[in-house]
Write an enzyme that holds these catalytic residues in place. Structure first.
Site, short mmCIF file in Angstrom:
data_model
loop_
_atom_site.label_atom_id
_atom_site.label_comp_id
_atom_site.label_asym_id
_atom_site.label_seq_id
_atom_site.Cartn_x
_atom_site.Cartn_y
_atom_site.Cartn_z
N ASP A 239 47.76 51.86 50.11
CA ASP A 239 48.54 53.20 50.33
C ASP A 239 47.95 53.48 51.91
OD1 ASP A 239 45.63 53.25 49.83
OD2 ASP A 239 45.94 55.63 48.39
N SER A 240 47.43 52.02 52.34
CA SER A 240 46.94 52.49 53.96
C SER A 240 48.39 52.09 55.29
CB SER A 240 46.07 51.84 54.64
OG SER A 240 46.28 50.03 54.22
N ASP B 253 48.86 49.54 45.26
CA ASP B 253 47.25 50.29 45.37
C ASP B 253 48.15 51.73 44.56
OD1 ASP B 253 45.20 51.72 45.83
OD2 ASP B 253 45.32 51.23 48.01
N LYS C 191 45.59 49.20 41.29
CA LYS C 191 44.59 49.27 42.32
C LYS C 191 44.41 50.97 42.09
CE LYS C 191 42.59 49.42 46.57
NZ LYS C 191 42.84 50.79 47.08
N GLU D 295 40.99 54.70 43.14
CA GLU D 295 40.14 54.68 43.33
C GLU D 295 38.85 55.51 42.28
OE1 GLU D 295 40.63 56.53 47.50
OE2 GLU D 295 41.93 55.33 47.96
N GLU E 264 33.94 49.90 49.88
CA GLU E 264 34.40 50.14 51.31
C GLU E 264 33.22 50.83 52.20
OE1 GLU E 264 38.77 51.63 51.76
OE2 GLU E 264 38.22 52.36 53.76
#
Ligand code: KIV
Length: 280
Positions: A45-46, A84, A114, A116, A183
């Site tokens: 999602d970056s 993501d 993915k 978080e 991270e």
């Protein structure tokens, strides 16, 4: 040879084979990553910041992720592609999380998702995994919580937070995640977590002891000049390479050096003469 699978990824950890992971957001970058032999490609999602110019990852929508994922999957034939899950696509209810994880595979054509978080999302991870969708966890600095952390700072330097991260990693493994991203976690802590887990740890700014390393395509290829994260190594000066190529194109166009005869569609001059006659 088909795509890399979860089984292959497990094998890499067992053999002590380090796992390179790179982000890709479109067909071309995905083709480059695949041709280089990157085994895992993350549609991170970056992409919100890198390709859409957002300030952070929070505005990224599920629709945007699906759109980019489809292009990345089309550009790869060997890599295992992970989508993501964006902010609020998996936090509201487990039903919604499962629906969006399913869309990642059905509409985004990805092979995995993915998300978080650690212990707080482990029940969600379990539900998604039980449905047959591979899940990668992501702990430490989790950019979707940037406003809680008050910036992009390292996590787990003190005992309490470090222990929480160990528990988070264990909870994700217990829930069936196939790997976990660490991270901005101190290297000694990621070494400990990596030793504790049977599933691979994939680090970003987490030191050399992780089972793999993930990097943003544009960071390692030097595609922008304004910001170079500390945890990045530039393997190319992409921005400069492309800028000077474009400067040459401008120069060649202005001086009519481009296009040459070889770069032009040919036609018998007599046809033009006949047309000119007709017109006059
Ligand atoms: O969005 C992303 O690119 C990521 C990686 C950097 C781990 O989450």
């Amino acid at each position: 040879m088909g795509r890399v699978s979860v089984r292959d990824i497990r094998g890499m950890k067992c053999r002590g084979e380090k796992i390179p992971v790179v982000t890709a957001y479109d067909y071309t970058s995905a083709q480059i990553a695949d041709a280089a032999g990157v085994p895992l490609v993350l549609v991170g999602d970056s992409l919100g910041m890198v390709t859409l110019g957002y300030e952070n990852t929070i505005p990224v929508s599920m629709e945007e992720m699906l759109h980019h994922s489809r292009a990345v999957v089309k550009g790869t034939s060997k890599a295992f592609v992970i989508l993501d899950l964006p902010f609020l696509s998996y936090q509201i209810t487990d039903d919604e999380a499962l629906r969006n994880a399913g869309r990642a595979l059905q509409e985004g054509a990805a092979q995995a998702v993915k998300l978080e978080g650690g212990q707080r999302v482990s029940a969600t991870v379990k539900r998604i995994v039980e449905t047959g969708i591979p899940v990668m966890g992501h702990i430490g600095l989790t950019p979707q919580s940037v406003h809680v952390f008050g910036g992009y700072r390292a996590r787990g330097q003190g005992k309490k937070e470090a222990l929480e991260l160990v528990r988070d990693a264990q909870a994700l493994q217990g829930a069936g995640a196939f790997a976990v991203v660490l991270e901005l976690v101190p290297a000694p802590l990621s070494r400990l977590i990596t030793k504790q887990l049977d599933i691979p740890t994939i680090g970003i700014g987490a030191g050399p002891h992780c089972d793999g390393q993930v990097q943003v395509f544009h960071d390692i290829l030097g595609l922008y000049t304004d910001f170079v994260p500390k945890h990045t190594r530039r393997y190319a000066e992409g921005f400069e390479v492309f800028r000077s190529a474009l400067e040459k194109f401008i120069e060649d166009t202005r001086s009519s050096v481009f296009p040459s005869e070889d770069e032009t569609v040919s036609m018998d001059e007599s046809v033009i003469q006949e047309i000119e006659k007709t017109l006059s």
